[in-house]
Motif scaffolding. Structure first.
Motif: not given
Ligand code: PLP
Length: 386
Positions: A55, A158, A161, A184, A189
């Motif tokens: 995040t 992003d 995953h 992440s 994950k």
């Molecule tokens: C898990 C996740 C995040 C945030 O990850 P954190 O490391 O928990 O802040 C952001 N985007 C997606 C799509 C996620 O699955």
């Protein structure tokens, strides 16, 4: 309960963390640089900038592209809250692009249509688009990058995953079709550092901006200082940054986990292939793999065909939970959240995302899941649909 996701911690992981605890550096030590270099080399990116979670990574990635008041960010409707919230932290506006009904990723035809409509209506075009690698599979990044060139938006992937996944002959994270890619390392994950994230990028300018932003906007680099002769204690705040640092303790765990990344992803792919086979013939859709890539399989989302099944997703979900299967649902379309409705978003904005959400169930998927546990899950799915 068999959870939907969980970490795989080895004795070597534990030893790596303990070693840091006994060392001189428990934050900002050598493990962080090594972790960044490991991932950059693995993905084929020039730089990695590690931070305290994905995040925070998304937030500083937006800031590094000058996302702020008056700017517009578009992201996928089918994602976790953070993919959209990062734009709002910067004071920018956010909007959502509908889902491809095969991959559940951002639909490029939907993106194109939304861009054309916005241009025709004189509405604001996006400054930044944040596609999401849903469940570990790359979106059509080539198509999104082509639209980026045509409409002049920048791109942050992003890929929370998707570390370890592949797309068009390269590793996800190589920034070939974007400015930055975010990973992440949350425990569910692919790799974990407890909490953690990383921004991958290609240019020294972005790497430098991200490093400033993660640590108060502070610099001690002599050539960057305005007041050169103040003294050896001197630092300057060049811009308003945050404390988004990761610790050396976490990075040591990350490095130890990293040594097994291919093993983790291979096991997830094996489990996915096994689910595909074992779930055949049931009134549900298994996730489709687009030929352009190979998913890292953070999630294994099935879609319940309520009509064919003669029962609701809710009934199937409840039956699975009652059978001790820790299923989950990914994702509630972000704009349907109360805090987004307050901004004026309404149901119906992204019909495919809403249809997908209505039938989605994520089955257990993690490297440490055994074949016999997976068989238990499959038997429970059959039972819930029988
Ligand atoms: C898990 C996740 C995040 C945030 O990850 P954190 O490391 O928990 O802040 C952001 N985007 C997606 C799509 C996620 O699955």
């Amino acid at each position: 309960m068999i959870p939907y996701g969980r970490q795989a911690i080895s004795e070597a992981d534990i030893a790596a963390v303990v070693e840091v605890l006994r060392s001189d550096f428990i934050t900002q030590g050598p493990q962080i640089d090594r972790f960044e270099q490991n991932l950059a080399a693995y993905c084929g990116a020039a730089y990695g900038v590690a931070v305290c979670n994905a995040t925070a990574a998304l937030h500083i990635a937006c800031m590094a592209l000058d996302v702020g008041p008056g700017k517009m960010v578009w992201t996928a409707a089918n994602t976790f809250l953070a993919s959209a919230n990062c734009a709002r932290y910067c004071g920018a506006d956010v909007d959502f692009v509908d889902t491809d009904s095969d991959t559940y990723n951002m639909s490029v035809p939907a993106l194109k249509a939304k861009l054309e409509q916005a241009r025709a209506a004189g509405r604001k075009l996006p400054d930044v688009v944040i596609p999401v690698h849903f469940a570990g599979q790359s979106p059509d990044m080539k198509g999104i990058a082509a639209l980026g060139a045509e409409y002049g938006f920048r791109i942050i992937e992003d890929a929370s995953h998707a570390v370890g996944g592949d797309y068009l002959g390269g590793k996800i994270g190589n920034c070939r079709y974007s400015d930055m890619v975010v990973f992440s390392f949350h425990p569910v994950k692919i790799l974990t550092t407890g909490e953690g994230g990383m921004v991958m990028c290609r240019t020294p300018e972005l790497s430098k901006a991200l490093r400033l932003l993660r640590s108060h906007g502070m610099t001690r680099v002599a050539e960057d200082l305005e007041r050169k002769d103040e003294g050896p204690w001197y630092y300057e705040q060049a811009l308003l940054g945050y404390n988004y640092r990761i610790t050396d303790i976490q990075a040591a765990l990350g490095n130890s986990q990293f040594s097994r990344i291919d093993e983790f992803v291979a096991r997830r792919r094996e489990l996915a292939a096994r689910y595909d086979r074992l779930l055949q013939g049931l009134p549900l859709r298994t996730p489709l793999q687009h030929p352009d890539g190979k998913s890292a399989f953070h999630l294994y989302p099935i879609w319940i065909d309520e009509e064919a099944a003669g029962r609701s997703r809710r009934a199937v979900f409840d039956a699975l939970r009652a059978a001790g299967i820790g299923v989950n649902v990914h994702y509630i379309p972000v704009y349907t959240q109360p805090d987004y409705r307050k901004l004026g978003f309404q149901a119906g904005l992204c019909p495919n995302a809403e249809r997908y959400y209505a039938g989605a169930i994520s089955l257990p998927m993690y490297a440490a899941l055994s074949d016999s546990e997976q068989d238990t899950v499959v038997a429970a799915v059959r039972g819930a649909l029988a």
